[in-house]
Design a protein around this motif. Structure first.
Motif, mmCIF file in Angstrom:
data_model
loop_
_atom_site.group_PDB
_atom_site.id
_atom_site.type_symbol
_atom_site.label_atom_id
_atom_site.label_comp_id
_atom_site.label_asym_id
_atom_site.label_seq_id
_atom_site.Cartn_x
_atom_site.Cartn_y
_atom_site.Cartn_z
ATOM 1 N N THR A 154 4.359 -10.162 -5.188
ATOM 2 C CA THR A 154 4.109 -8.721 -5.123
ATOM 3 C C THR A 154 4.786 -8.123 -3.904
ATOM 4 O O THR A 154 5.470 -8.821 -3.147
ATOM 5 N N GLY A 155 4.573 -6.809 -3.716
ATOM 6 C CA GLY A 155 5.021 -6.159 -2.494
ATOM 7 C C GLY A 155 3.802 -5.658 -1.750
ATOM 8 O O GLY A 155 2.873 -5.141 -2.375
ATOM 9 N N VAL A 156 3.787 -5.816 -0.431
ATOM 10 C CA VAL A 156 2.651 -5.329 0.356
ATOM 11 C C VAL A 156 3.131 -4.368 1.418
ATOM 12 O O VAL A 156 4.273 -4.445 1.882
ATOM 13 N N GLU A 157 2.231 -3.457 1.813
ATOM 14 C CA GLU A 157 2.635 -2.417 2.758
ATOM 15 C C GLU A 157 2.517 -2.857 4.210
ATOM 16 O O GLU A 157 3.243 -2.356 5.066
ATOM 17 N N MET A 204 11.982 -6.770 3.249
ATOM 18 C CA MET A 204 11.403 -5.475 2.925
ATOM 19 C C MET A 204 12.294 -4.703 1.964
ATOM 20 O O MET A 204 13.508 -4.597 2.181
ATOM 21 N N ASN A 205 11.686 -4.168 0.917
ATOM 22 C CA ASN A 205 12.412 -3.307 -0.009
ATOM 23 C C ASN A 205 12.621 -1.965 0.687
ATOM 24 O O ASN A 205 11.651 -1.319 1.104
ATOM 25 N N THR A 206 13.882 -1.574 0.848
ATOM 26 C CA THR A 206 14.144 -0.409 1.701
ATOM 27 C C THR A 206 13.753 0.905 1.029
ATOM 28 O O THR A 206 13.467 1.890 1.704
ATOM 29 N N ARG A 207 13.711 0.923 -0.300
ATOM 30 C CA ARG A 207 13.386 2.177 -0.975
ATOM 31 C C ARG A 207 11.892 2.492 -0.870
ATOM 32 O O ARG A 207 11.490 3.628 -0.709
ATOM 33 N N HIS A 208 11.054 1.443 -0.961
ATOM 34 C CA HIS A 208 9.605 1.665 -1.019
ATOM 35 C C HIS A 208 8.860 1.131 0.196
ATOM 36 O O HIS A 208 7.641 1.252 0.274
ATOM 37 N N SER A 209 9.579 0.506 1.138
ATOM 38 C CA SER A 209 8.993 -0.025 2.373
ATOM 39 C C SER A 209 7.848 -0.993 2.128
ATOM 40 O O SER A 209 6.821 -0.931 2.803
ATOM 41 N N VAL A 210 8.013 -1.867 1.152
ATOM 42 C CA VAL A 210 7.016 -2.932 0.970
ATOM 43 C C VAL A 210 7.704 -4.278 1.197
ATOM 44 O O VAL A 210 8.902 -4.426 0.968
ATOM 45 N N ARG A 211 6.895 -5.255 1.654
ATOM 46 C CA ARG A 211 7.435 -6.575 1.953
ATOM 47 C C ARG A 211 7.129 -7.545 0.820
ATOM 48 O O ARG A 211 6.021 -7.549 0.272
ATOM 49 N N LEU A 212 8.129 -8.394 0.513
ATOM 50 C CA LEU A 212 7.966 -9.419 -0.516
ATOM 51 C C LEU A 212 6.835 -10.357 -0.112
ATOM 52 O O LEU A 212 6.781 -10.831 1.020
ATOM 53 N N HIS A 213 5.963 -10.656 -1.050
ATOM 54 C CA HIS A 213 4.691 -11.307 -0.713
ATOM 55 C C HIS A 213 4.259 -12.211 -1.853
ATOM 56 O O HIS A 213 4.555 -11.928 -3.017
ATOM 57 N N SER A 214 3.555 -13.291 -1.543
ATOM 58 C CA SER A 214 2.946 -14.076 -2.607
ATOM 59 C C SER A 214 1.651 -14.669 -2.084
ATOM 60 O O SER A 214 1.340 -14.578 -0.900
ATOM 61 N N HIS A 215 0.888 -15.283 -2.958
ATOM 62 C CA HIS A 215 -0.452 -15.749 -2.608
ATOM 63 C C HIS A 215 -0.937 -16.603 -3.763
ATOM 64 O O HIS A 215 -0.321 -16.626 -4.844
ATOM 65 N N ASP A 216 -2.069 -17.242 -3.574
ATOM 66 C CA ASP A 216 -2.566 -18.142 -4.609
ATOM 67 C C ASP A 216 -3.321 -17.363 -5.690
ATOM 68 O O ASP A 216 -4.504 -17.600 -5.928
ATOM 69 N N GLY A 250 -4.219 -3.038 -9.720
ATOM 70 C CA GLY A 250 -5.632 -2.787 -9.411
ATOM 71 C C GLY A 250 -6.241 -4.087 -8.901
ATOM 72 O O GLY A 250 -5.517 -4.985 -8.479
ATOM 73 N N PRO A 251 -7.577 -4.191 -8.951
ATOM 74 C CA PRO A 251 -8.202 -5.410 -8.452
ATOM 75 C C PRO A 251 -7.750 -6.635 -9.257
ATOM 76 O O PRO A 251 -7.444 -6.482 -10.430
ATOM 77 N N PRO A 252 -7.723 -7.860 -8.738
ATOM 78 C CA PRO A 252 -8.165 -8.225 -7.385
ATOM 79 C C PRO A 252 -7.100 -8.034 -6.311
ATOM 80 O O PRO A 252 -7.326 -8.398 -5.169
ATOM 81 N N ILE A 253 -5.935 -7.509 -6.655
ATOM 82 C CA ILE A 253 -4.913 -7.312 -5.621
ATOM 83 C C ILE A 253 -4.587 -5.822 -5.494
ATOM 84 O O ILE A 253 -3.436 -5.401 -5.520
ATOM 85 N N ARG A 254 -5.618 -5.037 -5.363
ATOM 86 C CA ARG A 254 -5.449 -3.593 -5.282
ATOM 87 C C ARG A 254 -4.542 -3.217 -4.121
ATOM 88 O O ARG A 254 -4.637 -3.742 -3.035
ATOM 89 N N GLY A 255 -3.689 -2.264 -4.370
ATOM 90 C CA GLY A 255 -2.805 -1.774 -3.313
ATOM 91 C C GLY A 255 -1.499 -2.533 -3.223
ATOM 92 O O GLY A 255 -0.591 -2.119 -2.515
ATOM 93 N N GLN A 256 -1.364 -3.645 -3.939
ATOM 94 C CA GLN A 256 -0.102 -4.372 -3.909
ATOM 95 C C GLN A 256 0.803 -3.850 -5.020
ATOM 96 O O GLN A 256 0.336 -3.360 -6.044
ATOM 97 N N TRP A 257 2.119 -3.937 -4.804
ATOM 98 C CA TRP A 257 3.080 -3.338 -5.725
ATOM 99 C C TRP A 257 3.714 -4.405 -6.615
ATOM 100 O O TRP A 257 3.817 -5.559 -6.225
ATOM 101 N N GLU A 258 4.199 -4.003 -7.757
ATOM 102 C CA GLU A 258 4.853 -4.969 -8.637
ATOM 103 C C GLU A 258 6.276 -5.225 -8.179
ATOM 104 O O GLU A 258 7.034 -4.288 -7.855
#
Lengths: 360, 221
Positions: free
Chosen positions: B67-70, B42-54, B176-184
């Motif tokens: 990406t980062g997910v909440e 988890m990135n401590t500054r923004h509270s998102v978790r390191l994430h990947s997907h197909d 934005g879509p298709p991965i809306r809400g995920q962070w760079e």
């Protein structure tokens, strides 16, 4: 008079024996089937094997099943803890302090996961309508030494767990068709999201220790599941945590099934006159090899019973197959040495030409 | 009588010392992040978790996106910590500060990777997931930057890339879509408040006892 005395004596003895039997408590070593000098790994292994056999769900006809299972849990709890084991060894079961007792459920689930254990049937056969969280698969690297002797791996599982929170939340949201009347004889069908109201939950991280057994003879890609230890699902059940075995390559031994292959380089002198040596096996024991005949390059020696234990029956072992290759002298020989060798070996010139790739 | 009691005292002290040192040992082991563990970062500054997907990047290298997910309960946020290729890290050993490691994405088997491509939203360095079945190339290697000797579970640490020297970071841009809400997630050249990470949920492997005798492995640490 003497018989009366004897009777009294024997009654006293019996009473004393009963009292000591009661006060001595249970024999935990016997319950687990291990010796008094058993290592912690032996104890874990014994528990895991017996827990599967004695689980009450599996022994529904046995009225004593619950008691036997409880005894097993108590035995493991004491013998797996260094301090408690010391106290038990010195003072027996009653010598144990009234400390915190972990429930047998906790102990059982640290070996197999939550939600008990589905005997026989697959987990998929459960109600398919309950949503499930993701499964987690961990590739667990194991050495050939561990495959030979077995081992236990302790892991700490930190996972989010649903806890009650104040208020309500929307759950089981699903689209439903609604019919509304626009006017006399005119209707409209629309799709609406309809949700139930559920008690609110929040996710809180919790930790527990799990015990993964590397069983003797385990094969590559075999999996050890821990039910319910995967990712949670806020509206349903958690997924599972599966440990997938990955057997690492070894510098000395190559595995083929239950057999082990190894190579030995010997000198030309040893190849011609014979030799004696030891090969150190995966658990440190020595495999003794004696040759008093000529050993050709590529010669193979089979040592039965020196392979790996078979996963389904560890009393059966594969073989160790040793292939010898010969290292020829690196330095060139002078004329005197060459003549010496010609005289010694008395082997004429052969020089046979043939097709070696087609088996002629 | 006197000798017996002093001997008993000595014995008790010895037992106490042995138990104490054994207990101490166990405590340090549970604190550290170890090789082979499967973790969420988890990135401590923004509270998102390191994430990947197909899902592949639509620009830059076109490789699998990272990406980062909440949310905390996504199975696609698990990464396995492994040593460098050809320098295997023994299962259960604590990772030292400065040690080179790889992060293999559990679901897709690709490694956390970065290279000289621009990230789509912020023009920092693109971070992708690369390789097959846990094997990629030399640009999969990162070093753990922390104070002290070992990477501890309670530490916030930085990950510095071996090869391009950037730090794994999140600065707040969202897709934005298709991965809306995920962070760079991208690489930044300087260490700052945006590149602190901490292990959160996961399966932390403890060191095992050596079965019977020394393993024939090299342990490169």
């Amino acid at each position: 008079m003497a018989t009366k005395g004897m009777k009294l004596y024997s009654v006293c003895c019996l009473l004393l024996w009963v009292i000591t039997a009661v006060f001595a408590g249970r024999d935990f070593y016997k319950i687990l089937g291990v010796s008094k000098s058993a290592s912690i790994r032996d104890i874990k292994k014994a528990y895991r094997k017996l827990a599967l056999q004695l689980h009450p769900d599996r022994n529904q006809d046995d009225p004593k099943a619950q008691d036997k299972f409880a005894d097993l849990g108590a035995a493991y709890e004491v013998l797996s803890d260094e301090e408690k084991r010391k106290q038990y060894d010195a003072y027996g079961e009653d010598g144990l302090k009234e400390g915190h007792h972990s429930s047998h459920n906790d102990i059982f689930s640290s070996f197999f996961g939550d939600f008990g254990f589905m005997f026989g049937g697959n987990r998929q056969q459960q109600d398919r309508n309950i949503p499930r969280g993701n499964d987690i698969v961990l590739d667990l690297e194991v050495t050939l030494e561990e495959v030979y002797a077995g081992n236990f791996v302790e892991v700490v599982r930190n996972k989010p767990v649903a806890k009650e929170a104040p208020g309500k939340r929307k759950c089981n949201c699903r689209p439903e068709m609604r019919t509304t009347q626009l006017g006399p004889g005119r209707f409209q069908m629309t799709q609406e999201m309809v949700c139930d109201e559920c008690p609110n939950v929040k996710l809180v991280n919790e930790e527990r220790t799990l015990e993964v057994e590397i069983e003797q003879g385990v094969r590559d890609e075999m999996e050890y599941p821990f039910i319910g230890e995967g990712e949670p699902h806020i509206d349903g059940e958690p997924g599972d945590l599966r440990f997938r075995i990955k057997v690492l390559k070894h510098r000395v031994f190559e595995r083929r099934g239950d057999d082990l292959y190894t190579n030995v380089t010997i000198s030309l002198v040893e190849a011609l006159v014979g030799f004696e040596m030891d090969i150190i096996h995966l658990d440190g024991h020595k495999v003794h090899i004696v040759r008093d005949k000529v050993t050709k390059p590529g010669a193979r020696m089979w040592k039965k019973g020196e392979g790996l234990p078979n996963f389904d029956n560890i009393n059966i072992r594969g073989s160790l197959i040793i292939t010898f290759d010969v290292e020829f002298p690196q330095t060139q020989m002078d004329e005197k040495q060459k003549n010496g060798i010609r005289n010694l070996l008395k082997q004429g010139s052969i020089q046979k030409v043939y097709n070696g790739l087609q088996g002629y | 009588m006197k000798m017996e009691s002093s001997y008993a005292v000595l014995l008790k002290l010895l037992v106490f010392f042995v138990l104490w040192s054994h207990f101490e040992g166990r405590e340090t082991e549970y604190k550290d992040v170890t090789c082979g563990s499967l973790v969420k970062l988890m990135n401590t500054r923004h509270s998102v978790r390191l994430h990947s997907h197909d899902v592949k990047y639509g620009s830059g290298s076109g490789q699998q996106s990272v990406t980062g997910v909440e949310n905390a309960d996504d199975g696609n946020s698990y990464w396995q910590i492994r040593g460098k290729a050809n320098h295997p890290c023994q299962r259960g050993t604590a990772i030292k500060c400065g040690q080179p490691i790889r992060f293999t994405h559990m679901k897709t088997g690709r490694n956390l990777h970065t290279h000289h491509f621009s990230s789509p939203l912020s023009n920092n360095q693109e971070v992708s997931a690369f390789g097959e079945n846990g094997e990629g190339d030399d640009l999969d290697v990162w070093t753990v930057q922390c104070d002290g000797v070992h990477w501890e579970r309670n530490d916030a640490v930085r990950f510095k890339h071996v090869g391009t020297n950037v730090f794994l970071s999140v600065t707040g841009e969202q897709y934005g879509p298709p991965i809306r809400g995920q962070w760079e997630v991208h690489g930044m050249t300087s260490p700052n408040q945006h590149n602190w990470w901490q292990v959160m949920e996961g399966v932390f492997i403890q060191p095992s006892q050596d079965p019977l005798h020394q393993s024939a492995h090299h342990t490169e640490l």
